[in-house]
Motif scaffolding. Sequence first.
Motif: not given
Length: 310
Positions: A237-240, A289-298
């Motif tokens: 949840l903290v990451i979320f 979390m999947t929808a807001t993830s990115s492979a190009t930025r933190t």
Amino acid sequence: MDGRVDALGFWGVPLAVAAGAIRIGTPFLFVSLGECLTEKSGRVNLGLEGTLVMGAMSAYGVSYLSGSPWLGVLVAGAIGALLGSLHAWLCSKPRVNDIAVGIALMLFGTGLAFFLGKPFIKPVAAHLPAIEFGFWSRIEQVRSAMQVNALFLLGLVLAPLVAWSLKVTRWGLVLRTVGESADAARAMGYDVNRVRLVATMVGGFLAGIGGSFLSLFYPGSWNEGLSSGQGLMAVALVIFARWDPIRCLYASILFGAASALGPALQSVGITSGYYLFNAAPYVVTLAIMTATSSATRTLPGQPAELTVAR
């Protein structure tokens, strides 16, 4: 919400979901706020599951032996701070991995709670009192749903207070500096290990309080299956919430509402797919979390020290 909602019909579903959002979300709120502070210092504590269980057991035992549930809450917080200090001390040693220490302390805290808590499984301890916000209604289900524990109200105040402290106070600035760059903090004369020790202890203290809510209010008993992984989910949840205390509040309430959906539908006779509805909070968390993830930025808000391999 306990009991059936026949007097309300399907209107009982949103009422039960709202009540569940508060009751189920309260432990997540305290643990996620604690982990948010810990991670802001550049450290991850996966041992909060063990801290949560130890907090639940110690609060219940102290409440049973002393007759004071609030004393149980304080002892649970103290136990959590003690486990947090142990985690911080171990992680301050050279070539010690935060994740490995967290897993070890999770197993240690859980096992110790099960061992010490066996005498308290059957006895009934004094519970935390509820504030009756549904006094105006004659419907029993409404009154039950609107029973709010003072710890939830404390969490409502604590979330903006933590956010304000991180942004405005000198302590918050030092904590964020340590989390962004330990080398820069050392160059400024700050003791990185001491800052992380304080942050991890405060995080453990809040997680212990979250555990006391489980045993002293909802569900209000002590048994070995009490937590069901809530300490680990709070880390997610903290990451979320993107390391934002206010968003930790929203995420905890959302997770609590999703967890209450299955029992709420079952209370009005909808039993088909009951176990799928019970998985709703985990599906929601994974989807967002999947929808807001990115492979190009933190991730936005992620402390830079969390990306450093140690």
